[in-house]
Design an enzyme around this catalytic site. Structure first.
Site: not given
Lengths: 437, 611
Positions: A205, A259, A262, A274
């Site tokens: 993703e 939701s 990140s 990340r």
């Protein structure tokens, strides 16, 4: 195994599951049928999907031809989809070719045509699917084809119904690769395979997100800038949305608020990490709003928040110090304790739902702001791009973020936003279909 | 945010009255001066300075001539009255504030006191009451600087002040050895909001950040979600709940772990993420738990980001959200471990609740230069850390808020680290940590308990001329036995439990009841004997050749140590065989090789030096 299949389809279905490396130690009777199914997998699928009418056989032939045609030009057969299955929402992009020749039109499989017509002639699908018409990218050239890119979303909750539809419409007969990203690509993969006979191409993703952002920004939004910022973010009257040129984007902090949240530090097209994430995201806003106010949709929650006042719910610095806390440079209007006034019974009884919704929004947004700011400092990056569906129709949060970034960094940090908020993952997935890496 | 103790909105009724036992709660008020008060949202902390007069046994007229007259002791002991400084800190519920102030006023004799230093969110609210009741001028002090001053003070003066919390471990508290240099550190104060303060030296600190999501958010939002009013009740709910029904986990989205990022399936992806779509009602417990996780994780994450940015590894947590609550200590610890991958440890403080009061007091007592002295926790007068688990001791938990005390005595000398130590920060003076070794703990607690009768007897005998000695000795017995019982249930009550701290506690309890040294006469007699014997031993050692002399010295050393065991083993021997002496002790020594035997190496080295 699920209950969607009629008994006579059972054998084929079982066979498919086994070829995909499913359960072991089956009785020998089923092993036999597996061998049969595996040998003629394509036929078996076609049979199961089409039910064997002459018309479908014809379609099958032309499909093969089209496929060869596409392969020659080094592009996949239609339909072109990119899908991002998140925790709350499924984001779907669909490329509608507008340069279909008469010959192509004639040869286009009935199935494919009906999908195209269905998606492009409606703005709502079922009771929960929505096409964001205002986001549509017109006259886009993708892989040598001209067309429009459509942006569609529906709740992840309805994923089973979507898969069911894929089955009913014999999507598998189209032989397209379904590129999917987001956690749901993993979670629903077995369902796609077992219920609709569809094989997903699962994509990471974050890879997709970055790819999507860079691509959409490069093609521009129907001639306008995709990226924008708020000028004079600390002045509510003068605060204005302005286009921003993201031509030279690196290094960049990319904050994706779905939701959950990140936070990525992007150093080049394919160098990123990340940095961190937080569980206080869009899902928390909506979840808490539902519990506190009894609302049930994001739109409702936002609408209430727009009308509410958070200062009745939150305890501000001035509530404690009577004004600014000068010693530490804290202005009186700053929130000292989110929901802090709600410790007091009388105040709990005197506030309205709108205030609670507003306070929830402000709490979540400010928290994302401060974590982002700390990450920017730690990573030494001064540009932040906020994306994700939490920001959809949520100017309130965007302005708050713009304000927070500017105020607490004394103008050092810039908050940037993108028009296609939550769709970049699905765009990245579509790009992966067209230009596999 | 800085509003560390302004909590609750103050709905306490002021009419609760209690009878205060003067011997136990506000002690030594007659000499009290320099008052300070820290009024939080639910607890008040009162601080004052007083002097205590107590007996000290001192050696007088030591005879250096070494004459060997049999009937006259070589030295005399005199018992003198001495005055030492003591700091008193008392914590009680705001509901009792009026009763307490009345009590203080009634017992206050010192008229020099004109001012009371005040801090905390309630200082403003109770200003008039304070001035009316105590007839003292209220002088307000900044909350944050009081907090830091107090924090520096306890970190410097109280060994084993800081601890890490390990849920389900035995013990749950791991006390840290005091580092000689306490700076720099990060203090995360979780009150209604969160303040993050970087402390660089005694006078230099900076609020580098904060968050509005803190204890007030847990309380306020928790009250809205669960219709539960009290903070403690909310924590109780949370400790029974399951967050997985309310939170959206990584596995709810992925069906498993997000492997490529190393995010495990059980990780929370979105707090309260399931409550938007679930059609069922959530239990209060589950929502409270989810809220607790959300807030703790958020604070932990911010703390880590700040620690990283400022390159700090010592991070202390305080504020009412933490204050001795195992539930929040656990969730904060978990969060810190997660976000720093174990690089930073969450540290908590035993006297965290007193920091503001200590700081305010210190600001008012600068004339007395309290920071120039070393202060030691008085184990007799301090309550110690209360129950570790609210589930196990629900009653104690609520009682702990009623009256809790910390007393600190000014030590005769400033304490410094032994300069000969190679590394003072890693030096641990106690060979055994009884908090960790349950068997050893049981042995030593029983040992001290069984010895109690003997000590009481000695104490009475040590003051034959004082009529109330017996009565005081009985009070001592009760107090010390109670301390031992407390330690049996809560070994961590006063930091790491060691044989040394058990002896210190006994000494503090004895002093409390004016028994400076019950053993002084025995010691006098034995020292006398020893000194007489000493000449003979020296002469006999001198007659030996070099090598034999070294061996004799070492054997003597070991035999002497046998007496110093002080414990049951030796006293048993002495009880049964009064003639047991130095020679007997030497004969009891086991043959070489000893348990730890580096004698030969030592001799080799000595030889080189001698040559």
């Amino acid at each position: 195994m699920n209950g969607y299949h009629s008994p006579d389809e059972g054998d084929t279905e079982t066979g498919k599951e086994e070829t995909a490396g499913g359960k072991q130690q089956r009785p020998s009777k089923e092993s036999a049928s597996r061998t049969k199914a595996a040998d003629g997998a394509e036929n078996a699928v076609a049979a199961a999907a089409g039910g064997g009418t002459p018309r479908d056989r014809l379609a099958s032939n032309s499909r093969t031809r089209q496929r060869i045609d596409s392969l020659k030009k080094n592009r996949p057969p239609f339909p072109w989809f990119g899908m991002d299955i998140g925790g709350t929402l499924v984001k779907l992009v669909y490329f509608e070719p507008k340069d279909i020749t008469a010959e192509e039109e004639q040869e286009e499989v009935e199935n494919l045509k009906s999908i195209r017509k269905y998606l492009t002639s409606n703005v709502a699908y079922g009771s929960t699917g929505i096409r964001d018409v205002h986001l549509e990218l017109k006259d886009l050239t993708l892989c040598g084809r001209k067309g429009n890119l459509h942006f569609i979303r529906f709740p992840t909750q309805d994923m089973p119904a979507f898969i069911q539809m894929g089955r009913d419409k014999h999507f598998s007969s189209l032989h397209t690769t379904l590129c999917a990203t987001g956690g749901g690509a993993y979670k629903f993969e077995p369902d796609f395979r077992e219920m609709a006979d569809l094989q997903l191409l699962k994509l990471d993703e974050l890879d997709c997100l970055i790819k999507g952002v860079l691509y959409i920004d490069s093609v521009k939004f129907n001639g306008h800038s995709e990226c924008y910022y708020f000028e004079n973010p600390t002045d509510p009257v003068q605060c204005q949305k302005k286009p921003y040129n993201l031509e030279n984007p690196y290094p960049l902090l990319l904050v994706n608020i779905g939701s959950g949240v990140s936070i990525l530090a992007v150093y080049s097209k394919d160098n990123y990490k990340r940095v961190t994430g937080t569980s206080l995201g869009g899902g928390t806003f909506l979840g808490l709003c539902c519990l506190l106010t009894g609302c049930s949709t994001f739109e409702e929650a936002l609408e209430m928040a727009t009308r509410g006042e958070s200062t009745t719910v939150d305890k501000l610095v001035r509530d404690i110090y009577g004004g600014d806390y000068e010693r530490f440079g804290l202005p009186g209007w700053a929130v000292a304790s989110s929901f802090g006034n709600m410790m007091c019974k009388e105040k709990r009884e005197s506030i309205c739902k709108e205030d609670l919704a507003r306070a929830t929004l402000v709490t979540i947004t400010n928290n994302i702001g401060s974590i982002t700011r700390m990450c920017a400092l730690n990573e030494n990056i001064d540009r932040v791009v906020f994306v994700g569906n939490f920001l959809r129709i949520n100017t309130l949060s965007m302005k708050l973020l713009a304000y927070a970034m500017d105020y607490w960094s004394k103008g050092q940090l810039k908050a940037l936003f993108l028009e296609h908020e939550g769709y970049f993952g699905s765009v990245g997935a579509l790009l992966e279909l067209l230009n596999p890496t | 945010m800085a509003a560390c103790s302004r909590i609750g909105g103050g709905g306490h009724s002021m009419d609760k009255s209690i009878t205060l036992p003067p011997d136990e709660i506000f002690r030594n008020l007659e000499n009290a001066k320099r008052f300070a008060i820290d009024i939080g949202g639910s607890l008040t902390k009162l601080a004052y300075y007083s002097t205590v007069q107590h007996k000290v046994a001192k050696v007088r007229s030591f005879d250096h001539t070494g004459k060997e007259t049999e009937d006259e002791p070589l030295y005399e002991i005199s018992v003198q009255e001495e005055i030492t400084a003591r700091l008193h800190f008392i914590k009680f519920e705001n509901a009792y504030i009026e009763t307490c102030l009345d009590f203080v006023k009634d017992h206050l004799v010192n008229t020099e006191t004109k001012v009371i230093k005040a801090t905390g969110g309630g200082a403003h609210k109770f200003k008039d009451l304070l001035e009316k009741k105590l007839k003292l001028k209220v002088d307000k002090e900044d909350e944050m600087s009081c907090l830091i001053k107090g924090c520096n003070f306890v970190l410097k003066n109280i060994p084993h002040e800081a601890f890490v919390y390990v849920k389900h471990a035995e013990p749950e508290f791991r006390f840290q050895t005091t580092h000689p240099d306490i700076f720099p550190y990060l203090l995360i104060n979780i009150g209604s909001g969160v303040s993050i303060v970087k402390v660089e030296s005694e006078d230099k600190f900076e609020r580098i950040g904060g968050s509005s999501i803190g204890g007030g958010t847990f309380w306020g939002l928790g009250a809205l979600l669960t219709k539960t009013k009290r903070f403690d009740e909310l924590l109780q709910l949370a400790s029974r709940g399951q967050h997985t029904s309310v939170d959206m986990l990584v596995k709810d989205i992925y069906g498993g772990a997000y492997g490529s990022l190393g995010l495990t399936g059980d990780l929370i992806a979105s707090s309260f993420g399931k409550s938007a779509t679930a059609d069922k009602e959530f239990s209060k417990e589950d929502m409270a738990k989810s809220l607790l996780h959300m807030i703790s994780n958020d604070i932990g994450q911010l703390a880590c980001l700040y620690a990283k940015l400022h390159n700090l590894s010592r991070v202390y947590f305080g504020g009412f959200f933490i204050r001795g609550h195992p539930v929040t200590m656990h969730t904060i610890t978990y969060s810190i471990n997660f976000f720093t991958k174990g690089e930073v440890q969450a540290l908590f403080l035993r006297h965290e609740g007193y920091l503001g009061a200590i700081g305010a007091f210190l600001k008012g007592a600068e004339e007395d230069n309290p920071n120039q002295y070393s202060w030691g926790e008085n184990y007799a007068g301090s309550s110690g850390l209360m129950s570790v688990s609210p589930d196990m001791f629900p009653m104690q938990r609520t009682r702990s808020g009623t009256f809790d005390m910390l007393e600190m005595d000014r030590l005769e000398r400033q304490l410094v680290n032994l300069p000969l130590l190679l590394d003072s920060s890693s030096y641990i003076p106690d060979t055994m940590d009884l908090t960790e070794d349950a068997m050893a703990r049981e042995y030593w607690l029983s040992c001290f308990e069984e010895a109690l009768d003997g000590v009481v007897k000695r104490a009475v005998a040590s003051q034959p001329d004082l009529q109330d000695a017996r009565e005081r000795a009985e009070k001592f017995r009760l107090k010390y036995r109670h301390k031992l019982q407390t330690l049996r249930h809560q070994p961590c009550a006063y930091g790491s439990l060691t044989v040394r701290s058990l002896l210190d506690t006994r000494e503090h309890c004895l002093n409390e009841f004016n028994f400076p040294d019950p053993y002084s006469q025995i010691k006098q007699r034995e020292n006398d004997l020893a000194l007489r014997y000493f000449q003979k031993v020296v002469r006999s050692v001198e007659m030996l050749n070099w090598e034999d002399r070294q061996f004799a010295l070492v054997k003597g050393l070991l035999a002497g140590n046998m007496f110093d065991w002080g414990a049951k083993a030796v006293s048993d021997v002495l009880e049964t065989d009064p003639a047991f002496g130095f020679d007997e002790a030497k004969r009891q020594l086991q043959e070489r090789p000893w348990l730890v035997d580096s004698y030969s190496k030592w001799i080799e080295r000595l030889k080189i030096i001698v040559e």
